[in-house]
Design an enzyme around this catalytic site. Structure first.
Site, PDB file in Angstrom:
ATOM      1  CG  HIS A 110      -3.891  37.353   4.022  1.00  0.00           C
ATOM      2  ND1 HIS A 110      -2.983  37.459   2.993  1.00  0.00           N
ATOM      3  CD2 HIS A 110      -3.459  36.317   4.794  1.00  0.00           C
ATOM      4  CE1 HIS A 110      -2.048  36.518   3.142  1.00  0.00           C
ATOM      5  NE2 HIS A 110      -2.304  35.824   4.233  1.00  0.00           N
ATOM      6  CG  ASP A 142       3.772  37.868  -3.256  1.00  0.00           C
ATOM      7  OD1 ASP A 142       3.308  37.455  -2.175  1.00  0.00           O
ATOM      8  OD2 ASP A 142       4.894  37.533  -3.689  1.00  0.00           O
ATOM      9  CG  LEU A 163     -13.675  44.114 -15.158  1.00  0.00           C
ATOM     10  CD1 LEU A 163     -12.467  44.446 -16.034  1.00  0.00           C
ATOM     11  CD2 LEU A 163     -13.441  44.685 -13.758  1.00  0.00           C
ATOM     12  CD  GLU A 201       2.254  25.584  -6.195  1.00  0.00           C
ATOM     13  OE1 GLU A 201       1.385  26.479  -6.353  1.00  0.00           O
ATOM     14  OE2 GLU A 201       2.610  24.825  -7.126  1.00  0.00           O
TER      15      GLU A 201
HETATM   16  C1  IPE Z   1       1.952  33.647  -5.310  1.00  0.00           C
HETATM   17  O1  IPE Z   1       2.419  34.195  -4.120  1.00  0.00           O
HETATM   18  C2  IPE Z   1       0.550  33.177  -5.158  1.00  0.00           C
HETATM   19  C3  IPE Z   1      -0.448  34.213  -4.981  1.00  0.00           C
HETATM   20  C4  IPE Z   1      -0.243  35.499  -5.008  1.00  0.00           C
HETATM   21  C5  IPE Z   1      -1.798  33.749  -4.807  1.00  0.00           C
HETATM   22  P1  IPE Z   1       3.276  33.322  -3.080  1.00  0.00           P
HETATM   23  O2  IPE Z   1       3.653  34.240  -1.986  1.00  0.00           O
HETATM   24  O3  IPE Z   1       2.533  32.095  -2.718  1.00  0.00           O
HETATM   25  O4  IPE Z   1       4.545  32.899  -3.976  1.00  0.00           O
HETATM   26  P2  IPE Z   1       6.033  32.521  -3.587  1.00  0.00           P
HETATM   27  O5  IPE Z   1       5.946  31.455  -2.545  1.00  0.00           O
HETATM   28  O6  IPE Z   1       6.693  33.751  -3.058  1.00  0.00           O
HETATM   29  O7  IPE Z   1       6.643  32.064  -4.862  1.00  0.00           O
HETATM   30  C1  IPE Z   2      -0.100  37.243  -1.029  1.00  0.00           C
HETATM   31  O1  IPE Z   2       0.623  37.683   0.069  1.00  0.00           O
HETATM   32  C2  IPE Z   2      -1.358  36.508  -0.663  1.00  0.00           C
HETATM   33  C3  IPE Z   2      -1.325  35.056  -0.919  1.00  0.00           C
HETATM   34  C4  IPE Z   2      -0.348  34.409  -1.494  1.00  0.00           C
HETATM   35  C5  IPE Z   2      -2.467  34.270  -0.496  1.00  0.00           C
HETATM   36  P1  IPE Z   2       1.560  36.711   0.904  1.00  0.00           P
HETATM   37  O2  IPE Z   2       0.753  36.062   1.961  1.00  0.00           O
HETATM   38  O3  IPE Z   2       2.292  35.785   0.015  1.00  0.00           O
HETATM   39  O4  IPE Z   2       2.561  37.767   1.568  1.00  0.00           O
HETATM   40  P2  IPE Z   2       4.140  37.662   1.657  1.00  0.00           P
HETATM   41  O5  IPE Z   2       4.645  37.358   0.285  1.00  0.00           O
HETATM   42  O6  IPE Z   2       4.441  36.565   2.621  1.00  0.00           O
HETATM   43  O7  IPE Z   2       4.568  39.010   2.143  1.00  0.00           O
HETATM   44 MG    MG Z   3       4.026  35.919  -1.010  1.00  0.00          MG
END
Ligand code: IPE
Ligand code: IPE
Ligand code: MG
Length: 246
Positions: free
Chosen positions: A38, A21, A136, A68
Site C-alpha cells: 500500500h 489493485d 485535472l 467491502e
Molecule cells: C477492489 O479491490 C477495491 C479497490 C481497489 C479499492 P479488492 O482487492 O478489494 O477487490 P476483490 O476483493 O479482489 O474483488
Molecule cells: C489494492 O490492493 C488496495 C486496496 C484494495 C485497498 P489489495 O490490497 O487488494 O492487494 P491484493 O489484491 O490483495 O494483491
Molecule cells: Mg485486491
C-alpha cells in the site's frame, strides 16, 4: 512533443478511472507485509496524476478503498487510512501547484473525524481561484461502493418526492444521476483495473454503463506513466457504439 494531446488523430478519454489493485500480492512477492504494498502504491498515484495532466485527461478517479474493504483486518484498515492522511499532507501543495482539484467521494461518515477534516481542508484548498478551471479533477473513491451510491441516490429521490409522489413518473436517468455522489462528473470513458483481476468489485455500477474496460496484469505499485500511456493507446483503438450501428 510526444504527449497524446499533441496528436489530433488520437482520442483522449475525458475521464479515466483506475481500480488500483494488487498491492498485497506485490508485497508478498517481496516477502513483505501487505501494507508495504500500500505504501508503495502512493508513487503510482503520483505517476498517474502526472501522466493524466501530460496527456490532457480532464478527470482521473481512483478506487482507493471499497465498502467491502472495511472487512479487512483492523491493522490493515488503520494503515490504509493513515496512508491517506499522510498522502494528503505530503501532496496537497504539489496538487495545488499543478492546478489539480482534489476530491473524495464515498461514505465519509465511517471515517475518523481527523481524516474527514483533512479531506475537507484539501478539497477547499485545491479549488482553483475564481475564474480558473482546474487542469485535472483528481477524485478518490474512499469507503465507496456502487450499490451504496445507487441506494443513497434512491433514498434522496424518495425524500425529495415525499410530498409529490406523482412527480416520480417524470424522473429520468439524468435526474436520478444528479443524486449520485458523482453528480456533475462525466461518466468514466475508460476504467483500468490492475493486477490481472477481471471484475468490477462493486465500483461505479451506474456510471460504468458504457465505459471501456481494460484489465492489465501490472500490480498497482509497479504502475507508471508508460502503463498509463499504453492504456490511452489501447483506448484510442476502441470503437464505442453505444448500442447503435456505425
Ligand atoms: C477492489 O479491490 C477495491 C479497490 C481497489 C479499492 P479488492 O482487492 O478489494 O477487490 P476483490 O476483493 O479482489 O474483488
Ligand atoms: C489494492 O490492493 C488496495 C486496496 C484494495 C485497498 P489489495 O490490497 O487488494 O492487494 P491484493 O489484491 O490483495 O494483491
Ligand atoms: Mg485486491
Amino acid at each position: 512533443m510526444e504527449e497524446f494531446k499533441e496528436n489530433k488523430q488520437v482520442k483522449v478519454p475525458t475521464h479515466v478511472s483506475i481500480i488500483m489493485d494488487g498491492n498485497g500480492r506485490w508485497a508478498k512477492l517481496r516477502g513483505k507485509e501487505r501494507v508495504f504494498g500500500h505504501s508503495n502504491g502512493v508513487e503510482s498515484v503520483r505517476a498517474s496524476v502526472e501522466a493524466a495532466v501530460e496527456n490532457g485527461v480532464r478527470y482521473l478517479s481512483l478506487f482507493a478503498f471499497s465498502e467491502e474493504n472495511w472487512g479487512r483486518p483492523a491493522d490493515e484498515v488503520n494503515t490504509l487510512m493513515g496512508l491517506m492522511l499522510k498522502a494528503i499532507a505530503d501532496e496537497v501543495d504539489s496538487l495545488k501547484k499543478q492546478r489539480v482539484r482534489f476530491r473524495v467521494l464515498g461514505d465519509l461518515s465511517r471515517l475518523e473525524p481527523s481524516l474527514v477534516k483533512a479531506i475537507h481542508d484539501a478539497e477547499v484548498y485545491t479549488v482553483p481561484d475564481s475564474g480558473e478551471d482546474p487542469v485535472l479533477d483528481l477524485i478518490i473513491f474512499l469507503s465507496y461502493s456502487g450499490k451504496w451510491d445507487i441506494l443513497q441516490a434512491a433514498k434522496k429521490l424518495a425524500f425529495d418526492y415525499m410530498s409529490d409522489p406523482a412527480g416520480l413518473e417524470k424522473v429520468d436517468a439524468s435526474e436520478f444521476a444528479s443524486r449520485l455522489v458523482t453528480a456533475g462528473i462525466p461518466d468514466p470513458d475508460l476504467i483500468i483495473r490492475t493486477s490481472g483481476e477481471s471484475r468490477i468489485s462493486n465500483y461505479l455500477l451506474w456510471q460504468a454503463a458504457y465505459s471501456e474496460l481494460l484489465f492489465v496484469d501490472t500490480l498497482w505499485p509497479d504502475f507508471r506513466k508508460e502503463d498509463f500511456r499504453s492504456a490511452l493507446e489501447e483506448y484510442s483503438k476502441r470503437d464505442r457504439r453505444y448500442g447503435k450501428v456505425k
